[in-house]
Design a protein around this motif. Structure first.
Motif, PDB file in Angstrom:
ATOM      1  N   ALA A  69      -7.169   2.458  28.544  1.00 23.76           N
ATOM      2  CA  ALA A  69      -7.901   2.882  27.355  1.00 23.76           C
ATOM      3  C   ALA A  69      -9.193   2.079  27.270  1.00 23.76           C
ATOM      4  O   ALA A  69      -9.162   0.849  27.301  1.00 23.76           O
ATOM      5  CB  ALA A  69      -7.058   2.655  26.102  1.00 23.76           C
ATOM      6  N   VAL A  70     -10.309   2.772  27.187  1.00 23.62           N
ATOM      7  CA  VAL A  70     -11.596   2.108  27.017  1.00 23.62           C
ATOM      8  C   VAL A  70     -11.711   1.693  25.557  1.00 23.62           C
ATOM      9  O   VAL A  70     -11.612   2.527  24.655  1.00 23.62           O
ATOM     10  CB  VAL A  70     -12.755   3.031  27.438  1.00 23.62           C
ATOM     11  CG1 VAL A  70     -14.097   2.378  27.141  1.00 23.62           C
ATOM     12  CG2 VAL A  70     -12.640   3.388  28.916  1.00 23.62           C
ATOM     13  N   ARG A  79     -26.838   1.269  33.902  1.00 25.49           N
ATOM     14  CA  ARG A  79     -25.714   0.327  33.834  1.00 25.49           C
ATOM     15  C   ARG A  79     -24.882   0.579  32.579  1.00 25.49           C
ATOM     16  O   ARG A  79     -25.419   0.843  31.509  1.00 25.49           O
ATOM     17  CB  ARG A  79     -26.208  -1.121  33.782  1.00 25.49           C
ATOM     18  CG  ARG A  79     -27.235  -1.504  34.810  1.00 25.49           C
ATOM     19  CD  ARG A  79     -26.623  -1.801  36.125  1.00 25.49           C
ATOM     20  NE  ARG A  79     -27.657  -2.021  37.123  1.00 25.49           N
ATOM     21  CZ  ARG A  79     -27.478  -2.713  38.209  1.00 25.49           C
ATOM     22  NH1 ARG A  79     -26.322  -3.266  38.450  1.00 25.49           N
ATOM     23  NH2 ARG A  79     -28.445  -2.845  39.077  1.00 25.49           N
ATOM     24  N   VAL A  80     -23.560   0.467  32.760  1.00 28.79           N
ATOM     25  CA  VAL A  80     -22.637   0.578  31.626  1.00 28.79           C
ATOM     26  C   VAL A  80     -21.588  -0.518  31.784  1.00 28.79           C
ATOM     27  O   VAL A  80     -21.036  -0.707  32.867  1.00 28.79           O
ATOM     28  CB  VAL A  80     -21.942   1.955  31.568  1.00 28.79           C
ATOM     29  CG1 VAL A  80     -20.889   1.991  30.464  1.00 28.79           C
ATOM     30  CG2 VAL A  80     -22.967   3.064  31.371  1.00 28.79           C
ATOM     31  N   ALA A  81     -21.339  -1.250  30.709  1.00 33.07           N
ATOM     32  CA  ALA A  81     -20.262  -2.235  30.676  1.00 33.07           C
ATOM     33  C   ALA A  81     -19.147  -1.673  29.810  1.00 33.07           C
ATOM     34  O   ALA A  81     -19.395  -1.161  28.723  1.00 33.07           O
ATOM     35  CB  ALA A  81     -20.761  -3.554  30.096  1.00 33.07           C
ATOM     36  N   ALA A  82     -17.921  -1.749  30.319  1.00 37.93           N
ATOM     37  CA  ALA A  82     -16.768  -1.219  29.598  1.00 37.93           C
ATOM     38  C   ALA A  82     -15.706  -2.304  29.476  1.00 37.93           C
ATOM     39  O   ALA A  82     -15.391  -2.986  30.446  1.00 37.93           O
ATOM     40  CB  ALA A  82     -16.189  -0.012  30.318  1.00 37.93           C
ATOM     41  N   ARG A  83     -15.169  -2.451  28.268  1.00 41.00           N
ATOM     42  CA  ARG A  83     -14.015  -3.326  28.027  1.00 41.00           C
ATOM     43  C   ARG A  83     -12.829  -2.402  27.858  1.00 41.00           C
ATOM     44  O   ARG A  83     -12.881  -1.428  27.106  1.00 41.00           O
ATOM     45  CB  ARG A  83     -14.239  -4.159  26.758  1.00 41.00           C
ATOM     46  CG  ARG A  83     -13.128  -5.140  26.461  1.00 41.00           C
ATOM     47  CD  ARG A  83     -13.468  -5.983  25.230  1.00 41.00           C
ATOM     48  NE  ARG A  83     -13.691  -5.193  24.046  1.00 41.00           N
ATOM     49  CZ  ARG A  83     -12.736  -4.740  23.236  1.00 41.00           C
ATOM     50  NH1 ARG A  83     -11.471  -4.990  23.487  1.00 41.00           N
ATOM     51  NH2 ARG A  83     -13.040  -4.031  22.161  1.00 41.00           N
ATOM     52  N   TRP A  84     -11.741  -2.679  28.606  1.00 48.09           N
ATOM     53  CA  TRP A  84     -10.612  -1.766  28.627  1.00 48.09           C
ATOM     54  C   TRP A  84      -9.291  -2.518  28.561  1.00 48.09           C
ATOM     55  O   TRP A  84      -9.233  -3.717  28.793  1.00 48.09           O
ATOM     56  CB  TRP A  84     -10.652  -0.874  29.863  1.00 48.09           C
ATOM     57  CG  TRP A  84     -10.974  -1.582  31.152  1.00 48.09           C
ATOM     58  CD1 TRP A  84     -12.205  -1.651  31.766  1.00 48.09           C
ATOM     59  CD2 TRP A  84     -10.081  -2.333  31.989  1.00 48.09           C
ATOM     60  NE1 TRP A  84     -12.121  -2.392  32.920  1.00 48.09           N
ATOM     61  CE2 TRP A  84     -10.819  -2.823  33.085  1.00 48.09           C
ATOM     62  CE3 TRP A  84      -8.733  -2.643  31.922  1.00 48.09           C
ATOM     63  CZ2 TRP A  84     -10.264  -3.586  34.099  1.00 48.09           C
ATOM     64  CZ3 TRP A  84      -8.164  -3.419  32.933  1.00 48.09           C
ATOM     65  CH2 TRP A  84      -8.929  -3.870  34.001  1.00 48.09           C
ATOM     66  N   THR A  85      -8.234  -1.756  28.249  1.00 46.27           N
ATOM     67  CA  THR A  85      -6.870  -2.266  28.270  1.00 46.27           C
ATOM     68  C   THR A  85      -6.064  -1.376  29.194  1.00 46.27           C
ATOM     69  O   THR A  85      -6.142  -0.147  29.116  1.00 46.27           O
ATOM     70  CB  THR A  85      -6.249  -2.250  26.858  1.00 46.27           C
ATOM     71  OG1 THR A  85      -7.059  -3.043  25.997  1.00 46.27           O
ATOM     72  CG2 THR A  85      -4.837  -2.807  26.882  1.00 46.27           C
ATOM     73  N   MET A  86      -5.307  -2.013  30.085  1.00 45.86           N
ATOM     74  CA  MET A  86      -4.455  -1.307  31.037  1.00 45.86           C
ATOM     75  C   MET A  86      -3.007  -1.649  30.715  1.00 45.86           C
ATOM     76  O   MET A  86      -2.686  -2.814  30.456  1.00 45.86           O
ATOM     77  CB  MET A  86      -4.807  -1.764  32.457  1.00 45.86           C
ATOM     78  CG  MET A  86      -3.958  -1.156  33.541  1.00 45.86           C
ATOM     79  SD  MET A  86      -4.524  -1.612  35.222  1.00 45.86           S
ATOM     80  CE  MET A  86      -4.383  -3.388  35.195  1.00 45.86           C
ATOM     81  N   GLY A 113      -9.493  -6.103  30.511  1.00 46.79           N
ATOM     82  CA  GLY A 113     -10.471  -6.364  31.548  1.00 46.79           C
ATOM     83  C   GLY A 113     -11.819  -5.796  31.156  1.00 46.79           C
ATOM     84  O   GLY A 113     -11.952  -5.115  30.128  1.00 46.79           O
ATOM     85  N   MET A 114     -12.799  -6.114  31.983  1.00 41.33           N
ATOM     86  CA  MET A 114     -14.152  -5.606  31.789  1.00 41.33           C
ATOM     87  C   MET A 114     -14.690  -5.145  33.122  1.00 41.33           C
ATOM     88  O   MET A 114     -14.447  -5.788  34.148  1.00 41.33           O
ATOM     89  CB  MET A 114     -15.062  -6.683  31.218  1.00 41.33           C
ATOM     90  CG  MET A 114     -14.723  -7.089  29.808  1.00 41.33           C
ATOM     91  SD  MET A 114     -15.919  -8.235  29.112  1.00 41.33           S
ATOM     92  CE  MET A 114     -15.615  -9.683  30.101  1.00 41.33           C
ATOM     93  N   ALA A 131     -10.521  -8.956  35.345  1.00 33.96           N
ATOM     94  CA  ALA A 131      -9.360  -8.620  34.523  1.00 33.96           C
ATOM     95  C   ALA A 131      -8.369  -9.776  34.544  1.00 33.96           C
ATOM     96  O   ALA A 131      -8.437 -10.664  35.397  1.00 33.96           O
ATOM     97  CB  ALA A 131      -8.706  -7.349  35.041  1.00 33.96           C
ATOM     98  N   ASP A 132      -7.438  -9.722  33.647  1.00 33.97           N
ATOM     99  CA  ASP A 132      -6.408 -10.761  33.536  1.00 33.97           C
ATOM    100  C   ASP A 132      -5.252 -10.447  34.491  1.00 33.97           C
ATOM    101  O   ASP A 132      -4.135 -10.174  34.067  1.00 33.97           O
ATOM    102  CB  ASP A 132      -5.926 -10.845  32.079  1.00 33.97           C
ATOM    103  CG  ASP A 132      -4.932 -11.974  31.872  1.00 33.97           C
ATOM    104  OD1 ASP A 132      -4.791 -12.839  32.767  1.00 33.97           O
ATOM    105  OD2 ASP A 132      -4.281 -11.981  30.809  1.00 33.97           O
ATOM    106  N   TRP A 133      -5.524 -10.489  35.799  1.00 37.82           N
ATOM    107  CA  TRP A 133      -4.503 -10.188  36.798  1.00 37.82           C
ATOM    108  C   TRP A 133      -3.374 -11.208  36.757  1.00 37.82           C
ATOM    109  O   TRP A 133      -2.208 -10.860  36.944  1.00 37.82           O
ATOM    110  CB  TRP A 133      -5.118 -10.115  38.191  1.00 37.82           C
ATOM    111  CG  TRP A 133      -6.203  -9.085  38.298  1.00 37.82           C
ATOM    112  CD1 TRP A 133      -7.518  -9.312  38.563  1.00 37.82           C
ATOM    113  CD2 TRP A 133      -6.083  -7.673  38.119  1.00 37.82           C
ATOM    114  NE1 TRP A 133      -8.225  -8.131  38.548  1.00 37.82           N
ATOM    115  CE2 TRP A 133      -7.374  -7.108  38.284  1.00 37.82           C
ATOM    116  CE3 TRP A 133      -5.020  -6.825  37.825  1.00 37.82           C
ATOM    117  CZ2 TRP A 133      -7.612  -5.743  38.175  1.00 37.82           C
ATOM    118  CZ3 TRP A 133      -5.259  -5.464  37.716  1.00 37.82           C
ATOM    119  CH2 TRP A 133      -6.544  -4.938  37.890  1.00 37.82           C
ATOM    120  N   MET A 134      -3.697 -12.480  36.524  1.00 33.60           N
ATOM    121  CA  MET A 134      -2.654 -13.495  36.447  1.00 33.60           C
ATOM    122  C   MET A 134      -1.730 -13.219  35.254  1.00 33.60           C
ATOM    123  O   MET A 134      -0.514 -13.360  35.357  1.00 33.60           O
ATOM    124  CB  MET A 134      -3.250 -14.900  36.351  1.00 33.60           C
ATOM    125  CG  MET A 134      -2.195 -15.975  36.534  1.00 33.60           C
ATOM    126  SD  MET A 134      -2.863 -17.615  36.797  1.00 33.60           S
ATOM    127  CE  MET A 134      -3.693 -17.400  38.351  1.00 33.60           C
TER     128      MET A 134
END
Length: 145
Positions: A69-70, A79-86, A113-114, A131-134
């Motif tokens: 979800a963006v 350029r586009v910056a997107a903050r998202w939740t996976m 993530g962004m 992104a918060d992979w950890m």
């Protein structure tokens, strides 16, 4: 292309036209054939739309209820910056960047993530992702909390 059109392209890239589950079929329309993904989780940039699709399809196959979800976007010129939740539930073999796999844990996850996207002639040409992979691996039980 206008900034609003570019933002709409980025939103479709992440979320698809419906639920964000398997939006890779849209990518032929939205991305250049040599689309490049740069992310710290990969030792080298992923170059080419087909390799990027394969990585994404592997993740989708391993995660039931997978969705992105963006949450927010800003844009300027090309350029586009997107903050998202996976989010999703880890139910199948998940391919890791080192070439190994992690078997399904049955655990759910939600990480943020962004991505910073560059477009060429209205198509996505480059994605730089953090992104918060950890945090994801911790939620899945692959790393201690």
């Amino acid at each position: 292309m206008s900034v609003e059109e570019n933002k709409a392209t980025v939103k479709r890239y992440f979320e698809g036209d419906h639920d964000g589950r398997d939006n890779t079929e849209l990518w032929d329309e939205l991305c250049t054939p040599d689309m490049t993904l740069i992310a710290a989780v990969f030792p080298e940039p992923v170059r080419g739309l087909e390799p990027l699709k394969q990585i994404t399809k592997g993740m989708h196959a391993a995660m039931s209820g997978f969705a992105i979800a963006v949450e927010d976007m800003v844009g300027e010129d090309d350029r586009v910056a997107a903050r998202w939740t996976m989010s999703g539930t880890h139910t199948g073999a998940f391919p890791l960047p080192d070439g190994t796999t992690m078997e399904g844990s049955g655990r759910s996850f939600s990480v943020s993530g962004m991505s910073f996207m560059r477009l060429e002639d209205g198509k996505l040409a480059e994605e730089r992702t953090e992104a918060d992979w950890m945090g994801m691996l911790r939620q899945l039980g692959a790393m201690p909390r």
